[in-house]
Design a protein around this motif. Sequence first.
Motif, PDB file in Angstrom:
ATOM      1  N   LEU A 266     -22.393  39.435  53.991  1.00  0.00           N
ATOM      2  CA  LEU A 266     -23.582  39.176  54.792  1.00  0.00           C
ATOM      3  C   LEU A 266     -23.716  37.691  55.047  1.00  0.00           C
ATOM      4  CD1 LEU A 266     -26.101  41.524  52.935  1.00  0.00           C
ATOM      5  CD2 LEU A 266     -24.843  42.003  55.047  1.00  0.00           C
ATOM      6  N   ALA A 267     -23.969  37.352  56.298  1.00  0.00           N
ATOM      7  CA  ALA A 267     -24.181  35.949  56.654  1.00  0.00           C
ATOM      8  C   ALA A 267     -24.958  35.902  57.959  1.00  0.00           C
ATOM      9  CB  ALA A 267     -22.852  35.214  56.795  1.00  0.00           C
ATOM     10  N   PHE A 268     -25.775  34.881  58.119  1.00  0.00           N
ATOM     11  CA  PHE A 268     -26.530  34.735  59.357  1.00  0.00           C
ATOM     12  C   PHE A 268     -26.124  33.455  60.068  1.00  0.00           C
ATOM     13  CE2 PHE A 268     -30.572  33.416  61.525  1.00  0.00           C
ATOM     14  CZ  PHE A 268     -30.445  34.337  62.560  1.00  0.00           C
ATOM     15  N   LEU A 269     -26.591  32.339  59.614  1.00  0.00           N
ATOM     16  CA  LEU A 269     -26.236  31.046  60.195  1.00  0.00           C
ATOM     17  C   LEU A 269     -25.915  30.069  59.071  1.00  0.00           C
ATOM     18  CD1 LEU A 269     -28.880  30.448  63.029  1.00  0.00           C
ATOM     19  CD2 LEU A 269     -26.436  30.809  63.321  1.00  0.00           C
ATOM     20  N   LYS A 270     -24.898  29.255  59.299  1.00  0.00           N
ATOM     21  CA  LYS A 270     -24.537  28.225  58.335  1.00  0.00           C
ATOM     22  C   LYS A 270     -24.478  26.902  59.067  1.00  0.00           C
ATOM     23  CE  LYS A 270     -20.930  26.764  55.122  1.00  0.00           C
ATOM     24  NZ  LYS A 270     -19.588  27.067  54.569  1.00  0.00           N
ATOM     25  N   ARG A 271     -25.267  25.958  58.623  1.00  0.00           N
ATOM     26  CA  ARG A 271     -25.320  24.664  59.299  1.00  0.00           C
ATOM     27  C   ARG A 271     -24.108  23.826  58.920  1.00  0.00           C
ATOM     28  NH1 ARG A 271     -30.805  21.186  60.212  1.00  0.00           N
ATOM     29  NH2 ARG A 271     -29.933  19.666  61.667  1.00  0.00           N
ATOM     30  N   VAL A 272     -23.370  23.369  59.928  1.00  0.00           N
ATOM     31  CA  VAL A 272     -22.162  22.579  59.712  1.00  0.00           C
ATOM     32  C   VAL A 272     -22.495  21.093  59.707  1.00  0.00           C
ATOM     33  CG1 VAL A 272     -19.840  22.078  60.545  1.00  0.00           C
ATOM     34  CG2 VAL A 272     -20.786  24.380  60.787  1.00  0.00           C
ATOM     35  N   ASP A 273     -23.231  20.643  60.707  1.00  0.00           N
ATOM     36  CA  ASP A 273     -23.673  19.250  60.781  1.00  0.00           C
ATOM     37  C   ASP A 273     -25.039  19.234  61.459  1.00  0.00           C
ATOM     38  OD1 ASP A 273     -23.189  19.481  63.579  1.00  0.00           O
ATOM     39  OD2 ASP A 273     -21.086  18.969  63.253  1.00  0.00           O
ATOM     40  N   GLU A 274     -25.453  18.060  61.930  1.00  0.00           N
ATOM     41  CA  GLU A 274     -26.780  17.920  62.493  1.00  0.00           C
ATOM     42  C   GLU A 274     -26.985  18.735  63.767  1.00  0.00           C
ATOM     43  OE1 GLU A 274     -29.426  16.400  61.298  1.00  0.00           O
ATOM     44  OE2 GLU A 274     -28.344  15.913  59.468  1.00  0.00           O
ATOM     45  N   GLU A 275     -25.900  19.060  64.461  1.00  0.00           N
ATOM     46  CA  GLU A 275     -26.033  19.688  65.774  1.00  0.00           C
ATOM     47  C   GLU A 275     -25.319  21.026  65.921  1.00  0.00           C
ATOM     48  OE1 GLU A 275     -24.830  16.958  68.760  1.00  0.00           O
ATOM     49  OE2 GLU A 275     -26.390  15.489  68.314  1.00  0.00           O
ATOM     50  N   LYS A 288     -12.261  26.594  59.575  1.00  0.00           N
ATOM     51  CA  LYS A 288     -11.807  25.924  58.351  1.00  0.00           C
ATOM     52  C   LYS A 288     -10.327  26.130  58.059  1.00  0.00           C
ATOM     53  CE  LYS A 288     -16.181  25.834  55.798  1.00  0.00           C
ATOM     54  NZ  LYS A 288     -16.891  26.302  54.587  1.00  0.00           N
ATOM     55  N   GLU A 289      -9.821  27.330  58.312  1.00  0.00           N
ATOM     56  CA  GLU A 289      -8.471  27.687  57.899  1.00  0.00           C
ATOM     57  C   GLU A 289      -7.459  27.366  58.993  1.00  0.00           C
ATOM     58  OE1 GLU A 289      -7.793  28.688  54.904  1.00  0.00           O
ATOM     59  OE2 GLU A 289      -9.890  28.789  54.283  1.00  0.00           O
ATOM     60  N   SER A 290      -6.261  26.977  58.576  1.00  0.00           N
ATOM     61  CA  SER A 290      -5.162  26.762  59.519  1.00  0.00           C
ATOM     62  C   SER A 290      -4.465  28.097  59.799  1.00  0.00           C
ATOM     63  CB  SER A 290      -4.156  25.754  58.932  1.00  0.00           C
ATOM     64  OG  SER A 290      -3.658  26.232  57.693  1.00  0.00           O
ATOM     65  N   VAL A 291      -3.767  28.143  60.946  1.00  0.00           N
ATOM     66  CA  VAL A 291      -3.083  29.374  61.333  1.00  0.00           C
ATOM     67  C   VAL A 291      -1.789  29.500  60.544  1.00  0.00           C
ATOM     68  CG1 VAL A 291      -2.062  30.664  63.236  1.00  0.00           C
ATOM     69  CG2 VAL A 291      -4.057  29.223  63.641  1.00  0.00           C
TER      70      VAL A 291
END
Length: 302
Positions: A266-275, A288-291
């Motif tokens: 379960l997840a809704f929103l995760k803030r990465v930075d200010e914007e 986050k992950e590389s291919v």
Amino acid sequence: GKEVIIANAIIAILTIGGQQLFSFFTFSCPCHVGQNLIYGLAFLGVPALILLVVGYALNNQTWRLVTGKRSPLQKETTPNQLLHCKLICFVLCSITGRALVAPITWLAVTLINGSYYVCAMSEYVSVHYYGADPNVTANERRRILAAFPCSQLVPPELTRARDEVILLLRYQSQVAGWLLIAVVVITVFLSYCLASCFSPLSFLHFRYWSSYVYNEQELFDEATDQHSRLYAMQHVRKFFGFVPGSENVKEIRIPSLREWQAISGLAFLKRVDEEHYDYSLLHDWALKESVNGKFLKTDEDP
């Protein structure tokens, strides 16, 4: 505009139909002192209150007003508090006007029907009914009057009195219903007149503005759907190794157990930075992950 009028008409028609079905299947006056008023007012007021709340909840402008925040760019200029308050009041009046369509329709139709009002007010009628003992107590009179909405509980000698009381109450209820409709129609007309008088736009300019706002919202919704689809497609392609809908898929990616666990839950929103935000666990994983991982070749012709 025409769309608003059509939408309000549809809401009113649906409310009338729902009220008729609701009355037919559920309403049954208890015909008991003290209970008639509560029961009648509950059937009058509670559905109207529910329809009002639903009207607010289904209006997108409500959530724009609730979640709206002042833009950081506006902090650079001196805010016009009076203009801001006028804008909020205008939006609130617009939202409330739309939300009141269904509850007012409910109240008007139920009052014109008269059954709820007759049930609620029967025991409070001040009337000397025919064939009654003049020495009857006030409590006994209320008990007899409270039974009038239920014809099977009324003695034969009081049938004429019952008919007179029911006619009186239906008259009062229907007059109240038509007065409510008249007050609403006049209020809506005067509101439109005042809004037109104080509007800075001419009639044709206002029509153009209304058309622009409608078309802008339509185009924005279309762009939102396409943009979010394309953006999500990038993350899905990274996880599975191909674009959904592709005809010639030469290889597919086999996600690992750890990756399946990373996007599950379960997840809704995760803030990465200010914007910026991550909108889902798959979105967070893709950024986050590389291919890498295991790839499986597929045949071009199945």
